[in-house]
Design a protein around this motif. Structure first.
Motif, short mmCIF file in Angstrom:
data_model
loop_
_atom_site.label_atom_id
_atom_site.label_comp_id
_atom_site.label_asym_id
_atom_site.label_seq_id
_atom_site.Cartn_x
_atom_site.Cartn_y
_atom_site.Cartn_z
N LYS A 69 46.45 29.92 29.94
CA LYS A 69 47.53 30.15 28.98
C LYS A 69 48.68 30.93 29.59
CE LYS A 69 46.36 29.54 24.32
NZ LYS A 69 46.20 30.13 23.03
N ARG A 70 48.36 32.12 30.16
CA ARG A 70 49.48 32.94 30.51
C ARG A 70 49.70 32.94 32.01
NH1 ARG A 70 47.53 38.56 30.70
NH2 ARG A 70 46.03 37.71 32.15
N LEU A 71 50.84 33.37 32.36
CA LEU A 71 51.14 33.72 33.74
C LEU A 71 51.04 32.55 34.70
CD1 LEU A 71 49.15 37.07 33.91
CD2 LEU A 71 51.58 36.78 33.49
N ARG A 72 50.86 31.33 34.17
CA ARG A 72 50.88 30.18 35.07
C ARG A 72 52.31 29.86 35.40
NH1 ARG A 72 47.58 25.94 33.66
NH2 ARG A 72 48.84 24.80 35.16
N LEU A 73 52.54 29.44 36.65
CA LEU A 73 53.87 28.97 36.98
C LEU A 73 54.13 27.70 36.19
CD1 LEU A 73 53.87 29.22 40.87
CD2 LEU A 73 55.22 30.60 39.32
N PRO A 74 55.35 27.53 35.67
CA PRO A 74 55.67 26.25 35.04
C PRO A 74 55.49 25.13 36.06
CG PRO A 74 57.46 27.85 34.77
CD PRO A 74 56.44 28.48 35.65
N LEU A 76 51.68 49.88 44.08
CA LEU A 76 52.69 49.26 44.96
C LEU A 76 53.16 47.90 44.45
CD1 LEU A 76 50.94 49.87 48.44
CD2 LEU A 76 52.63 51.33 47.29
N LEU A 77 52.41 47.33 43.51
CA LEU A 77 52.63 45.93 43.15
C LEU A 77 54.06 45.61 42.67
CD1 LEU A 77 49.21 44.97 41.56
CD2 LEU A 77 50.33 43.79 43.46
N PRO A 78 54.65 46.43 41.76
CA PRO A 78 55.99 46.06 41.29
C PRO A 78 57.00 45.99 42.45
CG PRO A 78 55.01 47.70 39.85
CD PRO A 78 54.09 47.59 41.04
N VAL A 109 39.52 46.41 41.02
CA VAL A 109 39.54 45.54 39.83
C VAL A 109 40.82 45.80 39.02
CG1 VAL A 109 38.37 45.02 37.65
CG2 VAL A 109 37.03 45.31 39.75
N ALA A 110 41.22 47.08 38.93
CA ALA A 110 42.46 47.40 38.19
C ALA A 110 43.65 46.73 38.88
CB ALA A 110 42.66 48.91 38.12
N ALA A 111 43.66 46.70 40.22
CA ALA A 111 44.78 46.08 40.94
C ALA A 111 44.80 44.57 40.70
CB ALA A 111 44.68 46.38 42.43
N ILE A 112 43.63 43.95 40.65
CA ILE A 112 43.57 42.51 40.38
C ILE A 112 44.17 42.22 39.00
CG2 ILE A 112 41.97 40.59 39.90
CD1 ILE A 112 40.13 41.81 42.13
N ARG A 113 43.80 43.05 38.03
CA ARG A 113 44.32 42.83 36.67
C ARG A 113 45.83 43.09 36.61
NH1 ARG A 113 38.92 45.37 33.85
NH2 ARG A 113 37.73 43.45 34.10
N ARG A 138 47.73 40.14 38.00
CA ARG A 138 47.81 39.02 37.04
C ARG A 138 48.87 39.33 35.98
NH1 ARG A 138 47.08 34.98 36.27
NH2 ARG A 138 45.38 34.45 34.87
N ARG A 139 48.84 40.58 35.49
CA ARG A 139 49.81 40.96 34.44
C ARG A 139 51.24 40.86 34.95
NH1 ARG A 139 46.31 44.83 32.94
NH2 ARG A 139 47.26 46.39 34.27
N LEU A 140 51.44 41.20 36.24
CA LEU A 140 52.80 41.17 36.81
C LEU A 140 53.25 39.77 37.18
CD1 LEU A 140 52.61 44.37 39.02
CD2 LEU A 140 54.22 43.97 37.15
N GLY A 141 52.36 38.78 37.00
CA GLY A 141 52.78 37.40 37.20
C GLY A 141 52.44 36.82 38.56
N PHE A 142 51.71 37.54 39.41
CA PHE A 142 51.27 36.93 40.68
C PHE A 142 50.36 35.76 40.34
CE2 PHE A 142 52.49 41.09 42.29
CZ PHE A 142 53.10 40.77 43.49
#
Ligand code: SAM
Length: 336
Positions: A10-15, A120-122, A157-161, A164-168
């Motif tokens: 559902k979410r965060l997939r590239l169009p 560091l992700l953003p 695990v927090a970094a993986i989540r 995903r939330r940031l759209g990687f």
């Protein structure tokens, strides 16, 4: 296995348009350069580094590494760059490396153990990072500590989540396959979190040279263990990666989660390998099992740019499968 409600697909997939653009980028001609931005690591994974690991006393400076990457790109043509290590998040100029790599290649990836990654992700995303591989060998604290000889599971695990939330997308999770690996647990984790799991066959490199023959589990054996746990995998016919065979997880959108097996040992991919590695000491390696390398730093420091370009081109022209599938130094020194 039930799909996680509201997550899978559902979410965060590239169009679709961006996804096909991403695939087109993967097929752009040019080599794949992996750069080790430090040989230091904050974990001591049992198959990689000894507890009392000694790191190089000097390395190429960050500006020198960036200059070398530029010369390699100029001399050989590069379509994809991956920053690795050691642990790349220990390099305070990691975002600068991403920004610089982005000027050389459309695809810039990072391979990290994830312990220090979250905050560091953003900045990394804004710098242009568009591929992310996070290593994770175990899903409970004791097993994690047994593999990594350090704590950090919650932060990984927090970094993986967060990623995903940031759209990687995709987020890939790499697990080195050992006898005590929880294969089914990691597959369930991939399905639940919406990530792409890649099991790496254990190679006779670094610390693993001592026990690789005993601890090695082939991709075929891994699939049998996963099937025995009641999880059905289906091989994708549109095999989309040069180094791994990719399988979808029954009941889940293959664009959201998948399982791959990097069969470096049971089915080496030397014939199609287009990888170059630039070590943090400024040496260029044309194979993971190349134990000598080509010193580029001395030529950079002496200002011999023609010699540098010639050395890169000669190394690339002589790129060949290894005579022996053994690496004497640890993987961290060359950039895994
Ligand atoms: N520190 C980062 C990390 O943990 O992802 C990047 C460097 S690490 C050397 C890169 C990859 O090499 C990791 O996925 C690691 O698990 C893998 N690796 C290290 N030693 C290995 C071995 N003997 N066999 C197979 N994979 C190995």
């Amino acid at each position: 296995m039930a799909a996680r409600p509201g997550r899978s697909g559902k979410r965060l997939r590239l169009p679709r348009r961006q996804r096909s653009q991403a695939l087109a980028e993967e097929r752009t001609p040019g080599l794949y350069l992996r750069i080790s931005v430090t040989d230091r690591c904050n974990l001591r994974c049992v198959y990689c580094l000894p507890e009392d690991a000694r790191f190089a006393s000097s390395r190429a400076g960050d500006d020198e590494l960036m200059a070398l990457a530029r010369w390699v790109a100029l001399a050989a043509g590069v379509r994809k760059i991956r920053l690795t290590g050691g642990e790349p998040t220990l390099n305070p100029r990691l975002a600068d490396h991403v920004r610089h790599a982005k000027t050389l290649a459309p695809i810039v990836g990072l391979t990290t153990n994830g312990v220090l990654l979250g905050p560091l992700l953003p900045e990394l995303r804004d710098a242009g990072l568009n591929r992310l591989n996070i290593s994770l060998d175990a899903l409970d604290g004791d097993s994690f500590r047994r593999f990594a000889r350090r704590d950090g599971l919650d932060r990984v695990v927090a970094a993986i989540r967060s990623a995903r939330r940031l759209g990687f997308d995709p987020v890939k999770v790499n697990a080195v396959a050992m006898d005590g690996t929880d294969y089914a647990g990691l597959v369930r984790f991939a399905a639940w979190e919406g990530v792409h799991l890649r099991f790496i066959e254990l190679m006779a490199i670094g610390e693993a040279r001592a026990f690789q023959a005993d601890a090695y589990v082939s991709a075929e054996a891994m699939r049998l263990r996963i099937a025995a746990a009641g999880i059905a995998l289906r091989e994708r016919t549109d095999r989309d990666e040069p180094t791994s065979r990719v399988w979808s997880i029954d009941g889940h959108d293959p664009a959201t989660c998948s399982v791959g097996f990097i069969t470096t040992v049971s089915q080496p991919f030397c014939a199609t390998c287009d990888r170059l590695r630039l070590s943090s000491q400024g040496k260029l390696f044309t194979c993971l099992m190349d134990n000598a390398g080509n010193d580029l730093l001395e030529l950079l420091r002496s200002g011999d740019h023609d010699g540098l370009v010639a050395r890169v081109r000669r190394a690339v022209a002589n790129k060949a499968p290894p005579a022996e599938f053994v690496r004497h130094e640890v993987m961290a020194s060359i950039g895994g």
